[in-house]
Write an enzyme that holds these catalytic residues in place. Structure first.
Site, PDB file in Angstrom:
ATOM      1  N   ASP A 166       2.894  -3.124  -3.919  1.00  0.00           N
ATOM      2  CA  ASP A 166       1.846  -3.988  -4.463  1.00  0.00           C
ATOM      3  C   ASP A 166       0.685  -3.219  -5.082  1.00  0.00           C
ATOM      4  O   ASP A 166      -0.024  -3.729  -5.937  1.00  0.00           O
ATOM      5  CB  ASP A 166       1.336  -4.964  -3.400  1.00  0.00           C
ATOM      6  CG  ASP A 166       0.540  -4.300  -2.291  1.00  0.00           C
ATOM      7  OD1 ASP A 166       0.727  -3.090  -2.039  1.00  0.00           O
ATOM      8  OD2 ASP A 166      -0.277  -4.995  -1.654  1.00  0.00           O
ATOM      9  N   ASP A 182       0.809  -1.227   0.000  1.00  0.00           N
ATOM     10  CA  ASP A 182       0.000   0.000   0.000  1.00  0.00           C
ATOM     11  C   ASP A 182       0.840   1.273   0.000  1.00  0.00           C
ATOM     12  O   ASP A 182       0.366   2.330   0.419  1.00  0.00           O
ATOM     13  CB  ASP A 182      -0.955   0.045   1.203  1.00  0.00           C
ATOM     14  CG  ASP A 182      -2.104  -0.934   1.096  1.00  0.00           C
ATOM     15  OD1 ASP A 182      -2.130  -1.724   0.134  1.00  0.00           O
ATOM     16  OD2 ASP A 182      -2.983  -0.918   1.975  1.00  0.00           O
TER      17      ASP A 182
END
Length: 472
Positions: free
Chosen positions: A273, A39
């Site tokens: 990610d 994140d």
């Protein structure tokens, strides 16, 4: 499900050819360290524009190596993004979507060739430290899919009973060493330090062999935690402390390589990610000027920082603005190490030229952006075509101090953006470039046929099944 005999024989023969356990020829085939944040926003690092966080070690990767400014995750959510990273496939192709949790009865299929399995076939020692998130059951854990060593958590760090939104849904969070749970609800303040130390130890132990480390930090995914030693040091508050501790971690890795004389023998890659979880406000990162964040197919959700350093092989200070994606890591490392690609179809391409040659072009004609099983956008050259779809956006002010605010759902009509000129995806050029739309719709049609599209009730002909719990 066991590997087929031909596959096992192929791996054994490959190991014999490279001399399993022998000193590595790292001049041609480097050690590989893949650091993956969770994140982290596109603009959370100094080398990507942040003025809030001090990230000297990560910035040094950009100065001493390559920085890709248009690097994408295959889908802006945890498990799907990791599936793409470790298999070279769109997550839709292999049936790993969303964010798996403690109730999931599926995971990565035994028949998929993962990145560590591929590297083991050419003599690499492999280790995973941190977050896995490709199935928590025994048959889906990292040591069943190519990693010699695993020390980490099986899914996201918010999937535990202490999170504000958890209620009674989640059980205690397990910490694994191999296939054994050694703790539950570990002190999350120390996770980054513990995973970093294990990575350092592994480098020291394997310094005379060829090794691959996948260091997947559970943070800056909420809940945010930082070690007491590094708490309160950042001007960016707790989120900044977490970012700076990830930078510290990278510094520990780089210092170990330098001390052992492994700098020129090691390729270090850093990425995230997906984009920031914006509903968490001051506990979320920044996508800069990019639109939206995690959970969307806008640039803020799918465009992530990417850095790569391999002294004398990757030119210092190289910057590429060409589109690339996490699906490209596996085929790139296959070409680099001499490993064989899977015999089944994959979607990634070799992007080593982007990392070694100024002016190199993307090998992709088009990149696809899915949310779950819905094809939402396609990118080709400077153009990005959004198909009509619903998306989440902040309803009001973002949350604060670990508690999220609500999203609302809006509808996006068919839209065409020139990403080179308009990374904020504000100016819909659909009516002005009908020929471009026609061209991109051909890519849409091809993607739908191959990978499917739930919006159009199309099942792709190239989709494979995930691994499923036996006897369920």
């Amino acid at each position: 499900m066991q590997r087929s005999l031909p596959y096992v024989l192929l791996v054994m023969l490959s190991l014999q050819e490279v001399g399993w356990g022998q000193p590595a020829d790292t001049e041609k085939h480097p050690n590989i360290i893949l650091i993956y944040a969770d994140d982290m926003g596109y603009a959370d690092l100094g080398c990507f524009g942040s003025t809030k966080h001090r990230t000297p070690h990560l910035d040094s990767l950009a100065k001493e190596g390559a920085r890709l400014t248009q690097f994408y995750t295959a889908q802006a959510v945890c498990s799907a993004s990791r599936a793409a990273l470790l298999t070279g496939c769109y997550p839709n192709r292999i049936g790993i979507l969303g964010a798996l949790n403690h109730r999931s009865t599926h995971g990565i299929n035994n028949q998929e060739l993962t990145l560590p399995e591929m590297l083991k076939s050419v003599g690499y020692q492999t280790a995973h430290f941190g977050k896995w998130h490709l199935g928590h059951l025994l048959e889906f854990l990292p040591t069943r899919h190519g990693f010699d060593i695993y020390f980490g958590i099986p899914y996201s760090n918010d999937m535990w009973p202490n999170h504000p939104t958890a209620g009674k849904y989640y059980p205690d969070l397990p910490l694994y060493d191999g296939t054994t749970v050694i703790e539950t609800n570990p002190d999350q303040r120390m996770l980054t330090s513990r995973f970093t130390q294990r990575a350092v130890d592994f480098i020291q132990q394997q310094k005379d062999k060829r090794f691959f480390i996948y260091l997947a930090h559970p943070m800056p995914h909420v809940p945010l935690h930082v070690s007491p030693e590094r708490a309160g040091k950042s001007a960016g508050g707790l989120y900044g402390d977490v970012i700076e501790e990830i930078d510290w971690s990278t510094g520990q890795i780089l210092a170990t390589l330098s001390k052992l004389g492994l700098d020129e023998k090691t390729l270090v890659i850093f990425a995230s990610d997906n984009g920031p979880w914006l509903s968490y406000g001051n506990h979320a990162g920044s996508a800069g000027k990019l639109r939206e964040g995690k959970g969307t197919s806008f640039e803020g959700g799918v465009r992530v920082p990417f850095l790569a350093r391999w002294p004398d092989k990757i030119p210092a200070g190289l910057v590429s603005n060409e589109p690339a994606m996490t699906i490209d890591i596996l085929p790139t490392l296959a070409k680099l190490t001499g490993a064989s690609l899977p015999t089944h179809p994959i979607d990634g391409k070799d992007i080593m030229p982007l990392l070694t040659s100024f002016g190199a072009k993307s090998p992709h004609e088009a990149l696809n952006y899915f949310w779950d099983r819905e094809l939402q956008a396609v990118r080709s050259g400077p153009w990005k075509l959004h198909l009509p779809h619903r998306y989440q956006t902040l309803k009001g002010k973002p949350g604060k101090d670990g508690k999220p605010d609500a999203y609302e759902v809006k509808q996006l009509e068919k839209s065409l953006f020139n990403i080179e000129n308009d990374p904020e995806e504000k100016n819909n050029l659909l009516a002005l470039y009908p020929d471009v739309v026609v061209k991109l719709m051909r890519y849409v049609d091809a993607a739908r046929k191959d990978l499917g599209d739930s919006q159009e009730s199309i099942k792709g002909t190239g989709v494979r099944e995930p691994g499923k719990l036996k006897f369920q």
